[in-house]
Design an enzyme around this catalytic site. Structure first.
Site, PDB file in Angstrom:
ATOM      1  CG  ASP A   1      62.889  20.131 -18.601  1.00  0.00           C
ATOM      2  OD1 ASP A   1      63.565  19.489 -19.431  1.00  0.00           O
ATOM      3  OD2 ASP A   1      63.230  20.279 -17.416  1.00  0.00           O
TER       4      ASP A   1
ATOM      5  CD  GLU B   1      68.913  22.583 -16.835  1.00  0.00           C
ATOM      6  OE1 GLU B   1      67.931  22.262 -16.128  1.00  0.00           O
ATOM      7  OE2 GLU B   1      69.350  21.857 -17.740  1.00  0.00           O
TER       8      GLU B   1
ATOM      9  CD  GLU C   1      66.768  17.831 -19.925  1.00  0.00           C
ATOM     10  OE1 GLU C   1      66.758  18.764 -19.126  1.00  0.00           O
ATOM     11  OE2 GLU C   1      65.921  16.910 -19.917  1.00  0.00           O
TER      12      GLU C   1
ATOM     13  CD  GLU D   1      65.521  23.995 -18.930  1.00  0.00           C
ATOM     14  OE1 GLU D   1      65.308  23.031 -18.141  1.00  0.00           O
ATOM     15  OE2 GLU D   1      66.592  24.140 -19.548  1.00  0.00           O
TER      16      GLU D   1
END
Length: 526
Positions: free
Chosen positions: A153, A36, A210, A123
């Site tokens: 997201d 990312e 995450e 995202e």
């Protein structure tokens, strides 16, 4: 912090905004999946400034588009040559989803870096979708047609998420870090994560967690079926100049859960089974089991049950679901309640027999019960697994065998001879009750070679010698010896005759015989 327009223009001109890259890994193998890209401002005086201090102002003052374009060009150029074709995930701000300029920027940056757009994951946050879904949908569709992949997201932190998932062509679903970080302490967070992962599986979306910081979190996510993870457990964001070093030193970091008796390939195969197919397989196993199965929640309600257990309880499966054990089997609930409570406290309760009447009031059904606690990913008991086995046929067979043995023994006791069984070395295996009455020994004093102690002292050795001759030759045993009940009783002269029983190979398995009482004998009385 407050940033002046002049500072921004100078930073953009000088290229002070740089991308950092955080690894994203496959949870079941620990292999690198992609990165990312995260924005950083390398300020010449203030040092490294994080996006929380400038992204909101960039969106408000209108320079977010130029910022993203610069970072995208740099990021694609850095990731494109890396081995393994890792993906690059990029956060898109809400203002960029209106109009066509961002779509053009993506095409230009990808072409410049020779980066395939199917490795670019854009995202989009739920807040970006809430403003103007029609306008956003056009941009999203254009990006999808171009080959980009799309991720929703921070799922679960905004509104109308299900509508967005249904109306837009997403490929990935990201579980917000707030749920991941608290799921080892909060049952509700685990439930939310499980629900998000399950929703992603049902919609064939790749799920990404995450903020993974501990092995415990990684193992929970793995067993919930989450596919990808990112967080400090796997690596902090690094600048472009450290990518080569990261790639060289990085080793697959698989969760310990995957090594629990399974190879990585086996675990991957198990987790790649589509959820509905996996459910159908489990349902078939559940219903086809030769025992009664059920699952109870902490309130002792039936959450699932197979047909066999429902039949044992005497009610259809459908009537059990959502109802308590007390409602379904009230007559036995006082008996099983403490057993279930022990299981809810974490104890395995196995092999408990319970009898219940059948439709025939003269007959009883015998059930073997087992209750085992079911733990969630953090070790909390969330319910009880129930296993019931109808052992009535076994009990009836045992009772019939006992009755048969009793009848046989009774018949033996009625005949004048006294039966006996010895092994090939002369140890007593079984004798009649009449031997005990005749010799005055109890049930434990005749076993093995102890039966010889009941013989007249002068008859012991001749008896042993005669048996050994028969053992060696295989000829029938035919000997005489004396026994008596006590010193106050006369000696009884017995004749013992027996024959060998052989197996299929001709080896002697044991000797069967009987004793015949000849009469009293005072000879040799001491």
């Amino acid at each position: 912090m407050q940033i002046s327009q002049q500072d921004v223009h100078q930073a953009l001109e000088r290229g002070e905004f740089v991308p950092h890259f955080q690894p994203i890994i496959r949870l079941r193998t620990g292999q690198l999946y992609g990165f990312e890209m995260l924005a950083r401002w390398a300020h010449p005086e203030l040092g490294l400034i994080f996006p929380g201090d400038f992204i909101e102002q960039a969106e408000r003052d209108g320079w977010i588009s130029e910022l993203t374009y610069q970072l995208l060009r740099k990021g694609l150029k850095e990731i494109a040559p890396l081995p393994g074709e890792p993906t690059l995930s990029v956060n898109i701000s809400p203002p960029q989803l209106h109009g066509t300029s961002f779509v053009d920027q993506v095409h230009e940056a990808a072409a410049e870096a020779n980066f395939p757009l199917n490795r670019l994951i854009l995202e989009i946050t739920e807040s970006a979708l809430a403003e103007d879904i029609v306008s956003v949908s056009k941009t999203v569709q254009s990006l999808k047609i171009a080959g980009c992949r799309l991720a929703l997201d921070d799922f679960g932190t905004g509104y109308s998420s299900l509508l967005h998932l249904q109306s837009l062509p997403f490929d990935e679903l990201k579980v917000d870090r707030s749920f991941v970080s608290s799921m080892t302490q909060k049952h509700d967070s685990r439930q939310i994560v499980a629900a998000v992962v399950g929703l992603g599986q049902s919609l064939s979306l790749t799920t990404v967690a995450e903020g993974v910081e501990t092995e415990e979190q990684a193992e929970i996510l793995l067993w919930l079926g989450c596919e990808l993870g990112q967080g400090w457990l796997y690596g902090k964001p690094v600048p472009a100049e450290q990518l080569d070093e990261m790639m060289k030193r990085r080793q697959p970091h698989a969760s310990n859960a995957i090594l629990n008796g399974m190879t990585g390939r086996q675990s991957a195969t198990a987790l790649e089974i589509p959820p509905m197919q996996r459910f159908a397989q489990l349902r078939a196993i559940y219903d086809g089991a030769p025992v009664g199965l059920a699952f109870l929640d902490r309130e002792m309600r039936y959450l699932s049950i197979n047909r066999r257990l429902a039949a044992i309880n005497g009610s259809p499966m459908e009537e059990h679901l959502g109802r308590t054990v007390a409602e379904m089997i009230p007559e036995f609930f006082p008996t099983v309640r403490p057993l279930i409570e022990r299981a809810l406290a974490g104890e395995v309760v196995a092999g408990v027999e319970l009898t219940k009447p059948t439709q025939n009031p003269k007959e009883l059904r015998t059930i073997l019960l087992s209750y085992e606690p079911a733990f969630d990913e953090s070790g909390e008991v969330i319910g009880v697994s129930v296993v019931l086995l109808d052992i009535t046929p076994i009990k009836r067979a045992e009772e019939a065998q006992r009755e048969s043995e009793a009848h046989f023994r009774h018949m033996i006791e009625l005949i004048p001879q006294i039966p006996w069984i010895i092994d090939p070395e002369g140890r007593a295996l079984d004798v009649s009750q009449r031997w005990l009455e005749l010799t005055g020994v109890n049930d434990d004093q005749w076993r093995g070679f102890a039966w010889l102690d009941s013989l007249h002292p002068d008859d012991r050795q001749p008896t042993i010698d005669a048996m050994h001759r028969s053992f060696q030759s295989g000829e029938p045993i035919d000997i005489y010896y004396r026994v008596r009940r006590s010193k106050d009783h006369p000696w009884q002269l017995l004749r013992s005759r027996g024959s060998a029983r052989r197996d299929d190979n001709g080896e002697i398995m044991c000797w069967y015989g009987s004793l015949e009482i000849i009469g009293e004998s005072d000879a040799g009385k001491k």
